[in-house]
Motif scaffolding. Structure first.
Motif, PDB file in Angstrom:
ATOM      1  N   SER A 142      29.782  33.945  27.144  1.00 52.07           N
ATOM      2  CA  SER A 142      28.763  35.112  26.759  1.00 52.07           C
ATOM      3  C   SER A 142      27.384  34.647  27.206  1.00 52.07           C
ATOM      4  N   ILE A 143      27.245  33.367  27.494  1.00 54.52           N
ATOM      5  CA  ILE A 143      25.835  32.723  28.180  1.00 54.52           C
ATOM      6  C   ILE A 143      25.645  33.374  29.366  1.00 54.52           C
ATOM      7  N   ALA A 154      13.127  31.792  27.366  1.00 50.80           N
ATOM      8  CA  ALA A 154      14.288  32.490  27.075  1.00 50.80           C
ATOM      9  C   ALA A 154      13.957  33.372  26.200  1.00 50.80           C
ATOM     10  N   ARG A 155      13.059  33.690  25.629  1.00 39.89           N
ATOM     11  CA  ARG A 155      12.338  34.888  24.943  1.00 39.89           C
ATOM     12  C   ARG A 155      12.224  36.127  25.894  1.00 39.89           C
ATOM     13  N   ASP A 156      11.507  35.610  26.837  1.00 39.15           N
ATOM     14  CA  ASP A 156      11.004  36.689  27.906  1.00 39.15           C
ATOM     15  C   ASP A 156      12.243  37.285  28.596  1.00 39.15           C
ATOM     16  N   VAL A 203      20.817  33.335  26.284  1.00 38.98           N
ATOM     17  CA  VAL A 203      20.192  32.174  26.881  1.00 38.98           C
ATOM     18  C   VAL A 203      20.691  31.041  26.144  1.00 38.98           C
ATOM     19  N   LEU A 204      21.228  29.946  26.969  1.00 36.10           N
ATOM     20  CA  LEU A 204      21.432  28.549  26.184  1.00 36.10           C
ATOM     21  C   LEU A 204      20.223  27.629  27.071  1.00 36.10           C
ATOM     22  N   VAL A 205      19.612  27.036  25.896  1.00 40.89           N
ATOM     23  CA  VAL A 205      18.575  25.927  26.433  1.00 40.89           C
ATOM     24  C   VAL A 205      19.056  24.695  25.894  1.00 40.89           C
ATOM     25  N   VAL A 206      18.949  23.728  27.040  1.00 42.69           N
ATOM     26  CA  VAL A 206      19.244  22.424  26.679  1.00 42.69           C
ATOM     27  C   VAL A 206      18.173  21.443  27.234  1.00 42.69           C
ATOM     28  N   CYS A 207      18.100  20.436  26.263  1.00 41.25           N
ATOM     29  CA  CYS A 207      16.833  19.695  26.731  1.00 41.25           C
ATOM     30  C   CYS A 207      17.645  18.074  26.381  1.00 41.25           C
ATOM     31  N   VAL A 208      17.432  17.272  27.413  1.00 45.48           N
ATOM     32  CA  VAL A 208      17.758  15.799  27.352  1.00 45.48           C
ATOM     33  C   VAL A 208      16.716  14.980  27.986  1.00 45.48           C
ATOM     34  N   SER A 212      19.501  21.264  21.582  1.00 39.76           N
ATOM     35  CA  SER A 212      19.855  22.845  22.410  1.00 39.76           C
ATOM     36  C   SER A 212      19.845  23.903  21.475  1.00 39.76           C
ATOM     37  N   CYS A 213      19.571  25.179  21.866  1.00 44.67           N
ATOM     38  CA  CYS A 213      19.572  26.269  21.013  1.00 44.67           C
ATOM     39  C   CYS A 213      20.090  27.439  21.943  1.00 44.67           C
TER      40      CYS A 213
END
Length: 387
Positions: free
Chosen positions: A121-122, A172-174, A184-189, A217-218
């Motif tokens: 779904s992403i 991602a909001r926009d 949207v999948l946000v991934v920070c590392v 992530s969110c």
């Protein structure tokens, strides 16, 4: 049951979070001793280091590098003797390429599960990091290991520092609000500890005193009737603070990335944050919830003082700093996740909030949000009421 005028069913929401920490835990006293052993021939700098490390609000950190957990003489990043063997930038990037993907994968899997979102779904993948670079990058690895569509829209956000996590959320909001049906999948590392280097001056100690490694992530999309305990995202923006360009820098060096943090950063943020809050809220009442990026204890202290906040309003930021350190772009997601879990545990009703994160520039990312416990159907199909 009272409608909340701030809610809007068309707005994007954070539907799920996931966080991950490396296996190696380093208590702050241990890393203090490690650094002061490295500074044994510089007693004045060693004394300054102890004072900074003991007062920065950090009790514990995590690292992917086991070199920090052994004897001081065995630490290749902060050697007690000959420094000729410290890792080059290339060697540090090799470690990043090996260690970052599994940590990011863990956080992303948790976020998808928490949101109840199937990987297929992403539609968009935003990857965030300022502590490592390689191509094909983290986004390509995650697509394969998570089972995302090979046609997912990839948006890497690189080398933008601590503010980048909240910047990614606003991007991602926009996307979600501009392209109906998007998720949207946000991934920070961030592997900050890979960039610790032999210390030659006091300024370098500020950075070494509180950074740690992590991934967060969110999932951001539209809430539906099954959504529970989520953050609906409001308006926000990014602002460059005037005359602060040299107060935070992050540059590629021969032995890792070189960070400079000015000691006047908390004062500068305190000077500008109140006017920016007036602009963001346009005369409306300030919110109850404050998700502040804990770039250091002084930053949280400054925002708390200038905005006349209660201690309980900054406790999530302080707790993340205390237990894990500054996690660069990941930190604001850790703070928001901890806040949401607490609101859920307290069976809280809807509450308004503001999130803020700071990075080189100096850049401030600012965003309004609202905690929603559950979405329920209204008496009219045209109306939507949130609790």
């Amino acid at each position: 049951m009272n409608p909340n005028p701030q809610t809007n069913p068309q707005q994007a929401s954070i539907l799920g979070f996931g966080t991950a920490l490396p296996a190696h835990q380093v208590p702050q006293p241990d890393i203090t001793n490690l650094l002061t052993s490295h500074l044994q021939d510089k007693p004045d700098l060693a004394r300054f280091a102890r004072r900074i490390f003991n007062s920065c609000g950090v009790d514990n950190r995590y690292t992917v590098e086991p070199s920090y957990t052994g004897a001081a003489e065995d630490c290749k990043y902060l050697p007690t003797g000959d420094a000729s063997g410290i890792p080059t930038t290339e060697e540090r990037m090799d470690t990043y390429k090996r260690e970052a993907p599994p940590l990011a994968l863990e956080a992303a899997q948790k976020a998808l599960k928490d949101a109840g979102t199937h990987p297929e779904s992403i539609t968009h993948l935003i990857t965030v990091s300022c502590t490592g670079q390689y191509l094909p990058g983290l986004d390509v690895t995650l697509i394969s290991q998570l089972g995302l569509s090979p046609r997912v829209n990839r948006l890497p956000v690189i080398f933008q520092g601590c503010a980048a996590g909240l910047k990614a959320i606003q991007m991602a909001r926009d996307v979600v609000q501009g392209a109906p049906g998007s998720t949207v999948l946000v991934v920070c590392v961030e592997l900050c500890t890979l960039h610790f280097q032999p210390v030659m001056e006091k300024e370098a100690l500020f950075a070494a005193s509180f950074f740690g490694d992590a991934s967060a992530s969110c999932v951001i999309g539209h809430a539906d009737e099954n959504s529970r305990h989520y953050f609906q995202l409001g308006r926000g923006y990014s602002v460059l603070l005037p005359d602060t360009t040299e107060d935070m820098t992050w540059e590629v060096g021969n032995f890792g990335f070189d960070l400079y943090l000015s000691p006047r950063i908390p004062r500068l943020l305190g000077q500008y944050i109140a006017p920016e809050m007036e602009r963001l809220f346009e005369g409306e009442e300030l919110p109850e919830l404050w998700a502040i990026h804990p770039g250091g204890r002084g930053i949280v202290d400054s925002v708390e003082e200038v905005m006349s906040l209660r201690e309980d309003q900054t406790r999530f930021s302080r707790e993340i700093l205390r237990t894990a350190g500054n996690l660069s772009s990941c930190t604001i997601l850790f703070v928001l996740d901890a806040m949401r879990r607490d609101l859920k545990a307290q069976s809280s009703a809807a509450q308004n909030g503001v999130a803020m994160a700071f990075g080189p520039g100096l850049t401030a990312e600012l965003m309004r949000f609202e905690y929603i416990a559950a979405k329920v159907a209204s008496e009219s199909e045209a109306d939507h009421v949130y609790l």
